[in-house]
Design a protein around this motif. Structure first.
Motif, short mmCIF file in Angstrom:
data_model
loop_
_atom_site.label_atom_id
_atom_site.label_comp_id
_atom_site.label_asym_id
_atom_site.label_seq_id
_atom_site.Cartn_x
_atom_site.Cartn_y
_atom_site.Cartn_z
N ILE A 258 -22.87 52.71 -10.75
CA ILE A 258 -21.56 52.87 -11.54
C ILE A 258 -20.48 52.43 -10.72
CG2 ILE A 258 -20.10 54.37 -12.67
CD1 ILE A 258 -22.47 56.07 -13.12
N ASP A 259 -19.69 51.21 -11.23
CA ASP A 259 -18.65 50.76 -10.66
C ASP A 259 -17.17 51.31 -11.32
OD1 ASP A 259 -18.63 49.33 -12.93
OD2 ASP A 259 -18.85 47.38 -11.96
N GLY A 260 -16.16 50.85 -10.79
CA GLY A 260 -14.92 51.29 -11.42
C GLY A 260 -15.02 51.20 -12.92
N PRO A 261 -15.12 49.94 -13.50
CA PRO A 261 -15.05 49.85 -14.92
C PRO A 261 -15.96 50.70 -15.47
CG PRO A 261 -15.02 47.68 -13.82
CD PRO A 261 -15.20 48.79 -12.81
N ALA A 262 -17.25 50.74 -15.08
CA ALA A 262 -18.30 51.49 -15.90
C ALA A 262 -17.84 53.07 -15.76
CB ALA A 262 -19.49 51.46 -15.04
N LEU A 263 -17.04 53.50 -14.77
CA LEU A 263 -16.60 54.97 -14.67
C LEU A 263 -15.52 55.11 -15.78
CD1 LEU A 263 -16.53 57.61 -13.18
CD2 LEU A 263 -15.10 56.83 -11.52
N VAL A 264 -14.70 54.24 -15.89
CA VAL A 264 -13.58 54.29 -16.88
C VAL A 264 -14.37 54.44 -18.17
CG1 VAL A 264 -11.80 53.22 -18.02
CG2 VAL A 264 -11.88 53.14 -15.60
N GLY A 265 -15.40 53.37 -18.53
CA GLY A 265 -16.09 53.43 -19.79
C GLY A 265 -16.68 54.89 -19.96
N TYR A 266 -17.43 55.15 -19.08
CA TYR A 266 -18.28 56.36 -19.27
C TYR A 266 -17.47 57.75 -19.47
CZ TYR A 266 -22.46 54.26 -17.88
OH TYR A 266 -23.65 53.46 -17.84
N VAL A 267 -16.19 57.67 -18.86
CA VAL A 267 -15.23 58.98 -18.95
C VAL A 267 -14.56 58.80 -20.36
CG1 VAL A 267 -12.91 59.72 -18.21
CG2 VAL A 267 -14.67 59.24 -16.62
N TRP A 268 -14.32 57.42 -20.67
CA TRP A 268 -13.86 57.48 -22.23
C TRP A 268 -14.75 57.79 -22.97
CZ3 TRP A 268 -9.46 56.37 -24.88
CH2 TRP A 268 -9.50 55.94 -26.46
N LEU A 269 -16.12 57.57 -23.08
CA LEU A 269 -17.04 57.76 -24.24
C LEU A 269 -17.32 59.34 -24.01
CD1 LEU A 269 -19.97 55.04 -23.82
CD2 LEU A 269 -17.90 55.45 -25.43
N GLY A 270 -17.26 59.69 -22.82
CA GLY A 270 -17.56 61.21 -22.81
C GLY A 270 -16.39 62.31 -23.35
N LEU A 271 -15.34 61.88 -22.78
CA LEU A 271 -14.16 62.92 -23.09
C LEU A 271 -13.38 62.50 -24.41
CD1 LEU A 271 -12.09 63.21 -19.45
CD2 LEU A 271 -13.79 64.51 -20.59
N VAL A 272 -13.44 61.30 -24.96
CA VAL A 272 -12.60 60.93 -26.20
C VAL A 272 -13.79 60.67 -27.29
CG1 VAL A 272 -11.53 59.16 -27.44
CG2 VAL A 272 -10.99 59.84 -25.01
N GLY A 273 -14.80 59.88 -26.79
CA GLY A 273 -15.91 59.62 -27.88
C GLY A 273 -16.85 60.84 -28.08
N GLY A 274 -16.76 61.66 -27.17
CA GLY A 274 -17.68 62.68 -27.32
C GLY A 274 -17.04 64.06 -27.27
#
Length: 321
Positions: free
Chosen positions: A230-246
């Protein structure tokens, strides 16, 4: 962490579900509730851009797992309420598997084996499935109005997202329809069972996200093996999916399901592929031609019509759900 009071009985069709927030939150009518609920499928529409632009390829189930389980644990910590009694532990598990644990893998298989437009169109069948299930599970009268606009919405999404080179893999089609059917049944049962008294939408979403995430945990590691770096962009993507999309999306989604008619909520899922198409045009430089714009308008019309009562028949009786 406290436990919730037990609830008995089921929600009467058309009535406010147990624990519904509509009478108490001061929003003043169904429109604010509808707009808040619509945020959920709108955020799900960002999934395609986030996945293609930020996340490592080849790990859709891992993305689904991080979208569900961390969000569920956070919601449990915020809501501080667990199910009480074997009935609600069982219901939470069933709803979590239907709404999340099965839906996410089906979507992953459909996205892998079908063009995105075909997969999105199959997912848009969910309002039709909900309209049919509502007659059997909620004892609502089958409404030609709902069915007609459900077909129109699915057609509109198809015009927006299906290109001339679309392919139709049988396994992918089965998975796409499976995702629509799984979430449609979860949506209908959520409406039937409602929420137990004293349980807020955050805790209720936490039960289901956690149950779905725990179901996905072994499936993900058996199917995909070691998680990707998990690099920087992936971390941003996973956080978005988890906190907002989830977290945010499912709290609003389950809140709407217990305070609005189930068929009206179900048709809001059409917003997801429409938002994805808009983001594709804005972020990825994709174009929307005349046919796509017509489909966009048709899908929006179906969403609006789905929030309206069915026209009354000549005898003065309502047209049903």
């Amino acid at each position: 962490m406290t436990t919730s009071p037990s609830a008995t009985g089921t929600t009467a069709p058309g009535a406010t579900a147990p624990g519904a927030t509509a009478p108490a939150d001061g929003l003043g009518g169904p429109l604010p509730h509808t707009l808040l609920t619509a945020i959920a499928p709108a955020t799900w529409g960002t999934f395609y851009v986030v996945t293609t632009e930020l996340l490592p390829p080849g790990h859709p189930l891992f993305a689904g797992l991080l979208r569900a389980l961390p969000a569920g644990l956070i919601a449990l910590a915020i809501g501080r309420t667990l199910p009480r009694g074997s009935a609600w532990w069982g219901r939470a598990a069933v709803l979590g598997v239907l709404n999340i644990g099965l839906t996410f893998p089906f979507l992953a298989v459909a996205a892998e084996r079908l063009p995105g437009g075909v997969a999105a169109t199959l997912a848009a069948a969910q309002p039709l499935v909900v309209a049919l299930l509502a007659t059997a599970v909620l004892r609502e009268r089958l409404s030609a109005w709902r069915l007609a606009w459900g077909v129109a919405g699915m057609l509109g999404v198809g015009l927006v997202v299906i290109g001339p080179a679309a392919s139709f893999d049988p396994v992918g089609i089965a998975a796409g329809l499976g995702s629509a059917a799984s979430m449609a049944l979860g949506v209908t049962l959520t409406r039937r069972w409602g929420r137990p008294p004293g349980v807020g939408p955050t805790a209720f979403a936490g039960w289901q996200l956690t149950a779905g995430g725990l179901f996905l945990l072994p499936v993900t590691f058996l199917a995909e093996g070691t998680p990707p770096p998990i690099d920087g962009p992936a971390l941003v993507g996973y956080v978005w999916l988890g906190l907002v999309g989830g977290l945010l999306a499912f709290v609003l989604w389950f809140r709407g399901l217990t305070s609005l008619p189930v068929t009206s909520v179900a048709v809001l899922v059409l917003l997801s592929p429409l938002v994805a198409a808009v983001l594709g045009a804005v972020v990825l430089g994709q174009t929307l031609g005349p046919t796509q714009l017509v489909g966009f308008g048709l899908a929006l019309a179906a969403i609006v019509a789905g929030q309206l009562p069915a026209p009354r028949r000549g005898g003065g009786r309502g047209g049903g759900g």
